[in-house]
Design a protein around this motif. Structure first.
Motif, PDB file in Angstrom:
ATOM      1  N   LEU A   1      -6.231   0.183   7.292  1.00  0.00           N
ATOM      2  CA  LEU A   1      -5.101   0.490   7.602  1.00  0.00           C
ATOM      3  C   LEU A   1      -4.500   1.357   8.247  1.00  0.00           C
ATOM      4  O   LEU A   1      -3.397   1.548   8.680  1.00  0.00           O
ATOM      5  N   ARG A   2      -5.586   1.953   8.898  1.00  0.00           N
ATOM      6  CA  ARG A   2      -5.170   3.551   9.480  1.00  0.00           C
ATOM      7  C   ARG A   2      -5.747   2.291  10.826  1.00  0.00           C
ATOM      8  O   ARG A   2      -6.154   1.529  11.565  1.00  0.00           O
TER       9      ARG A   2
ATOM     10  N   TRP B   1       0.661  -1.253   0.275  1.00  0.00           N
ATOM     11  CA  TRP B   1      -0.173   0.006   0.245  1.00  0.00           C
ATOM     12  C   TRP B   1       1.081   1.382   0.060  1.00  0.00           C
ATOM     13  O   TRP B   1       1.926   1.153   0.669  1.00  0.00           O
TER      14      TRP B   1
ATOM     15  N   ARG C   1      -9.835   0.324   2.571  1.00  0.00           N
ATOM     16  CA  ARG C   1      -8.390   0.750   2.608  1.00  0.00           C
ATOM     17  C   ARG C   1      -8.274   1.431   4.221  1.00  0.00           C
ATOM     18  O   ARG C   1      -7.395   1.993   5.344  1.00  0.00           O
TER      19      ARG C   1
ATOM     20  N   ARG D   1       6.552  -3.548   7.959  1.00  0.00           N
ATOM     21  CA  ARG D   1       6.882  -2.442   6.910  1.00  0.00           C
ATOM     22  C   ARG D   1       7.188  -2.171   7.110  1.00  0.00           C
ATOM     23  O   ARG D   1       7.761  -0.680   7.565  1.00  0.00           O
TER      24      ARG D   1
ATOM     25  N   ASP E   1      -1.121   3.474   4.197  1.00  0.00           N
ATOM     26  CA  ASP E   1      -0.863   1.610   5.818  1.00  0.00           C
ATOM     27  C   ASP E   1       0.254   2.973   6.749  1.00  0.00           C
ATOM     28  O   ASP E   1       1.636   3.485   6.395  1.00  0.00           O
TER      29      ASP E   1
ATOM     30  N   SER F   1       0.817   1.699   9.893  1.00  0.00           N
ATOM     31  CA  SER F   1       2.039   0.931  10.151  1.00  0.00           C
ATOM     32  C   SER F   1       3.027   1.296   9.304  1.00  0.00           C
ATOM     33  O   SER F   1       4.051   0.724   9.743  1.00  0.00           O
TER      34      SER F   1
END
Length: 179
Positions: A173-174, A3, A170, A55, A8, A10
């Protein structure tokens, strides 16, 4: 699939360490991923740490082999980035890495039900059939369907699942925000 780093929160953003910081002891030499992929954002890497994956994105223009520093933008996602950096440092130092806390177990279960319900609806199943699979046939049959709370719950699962498929995924991802 990687992403974008802005979606993203993280992902740990890595940049060249400022010359004012000492380079001795910089752990960047431990950050190698033979399967790394590059794009216009930079080099995307995955680091195995304990039972999870962290990541990393070495930003474009940062030469390989140079000491690195983690970047924390001063915005609402800064806390997410700090948590990701903490997980990275713990992994590099061989310490216990806490689990990523973006979703609770209840949220994971509800998301699974949302996708299951949406998949059933797309395949032509009725709301009652879907409710029978998710909540159990006996429970669905125990009350009148037209006024059942399970009917409303099933309808909400399908609606939210369709919203997730339409791009709402999406949000996963938060990190959650406390009000």
């Amino acid at each position: 699939m990687f992403w974008s780093a802005d979606a993203d929160t993280s992902a740990v953003l890595l940049t060249q360490s400022p010359i004012t910081l000492p380079t001795a002891g910089n752990l960047s030499s431990d950050l190698r991923d033979p399967a790394a992929r590059s794009d216009d954002q930079g080099e995307h890497m995955l680091l195995a740490a304990g039972n999870q994956t962290i990541r990393l994105v070495r930003l474009a223009g940062v030469p390989p082999g140079t000491p690195l520093a983690a970047l924390v933008p001063l915005d609402i996602d800064g806390f997410d980035r700090i948590e990701a950096i903490d997980r990275l440092l713990r992994g590099l130092l061989g310490r216990t890495v806490p689990n990523d806390r973006r979703l609770t177990q209840q949220q994971k279960r509800r998301h699974r039900f949302m996708l299951q319900a949406t998949d059933g609806r797309i395949d032509g199943a009725t709301y009652r059939d879907i409710a029978g699979v998710i909540f159990g046939v006996d429970r669905v049959a125990s009350e009148p369907w037209k006024t059942s709370a399970l009917r409303d719950a099933t309808s909400a699962l399908v609606k939210d699942g369709l919203a997730m498929i339409a791009g709402g995924y999406r949000a996963l991802l938060r990190h959650r925000r406390r009000a």
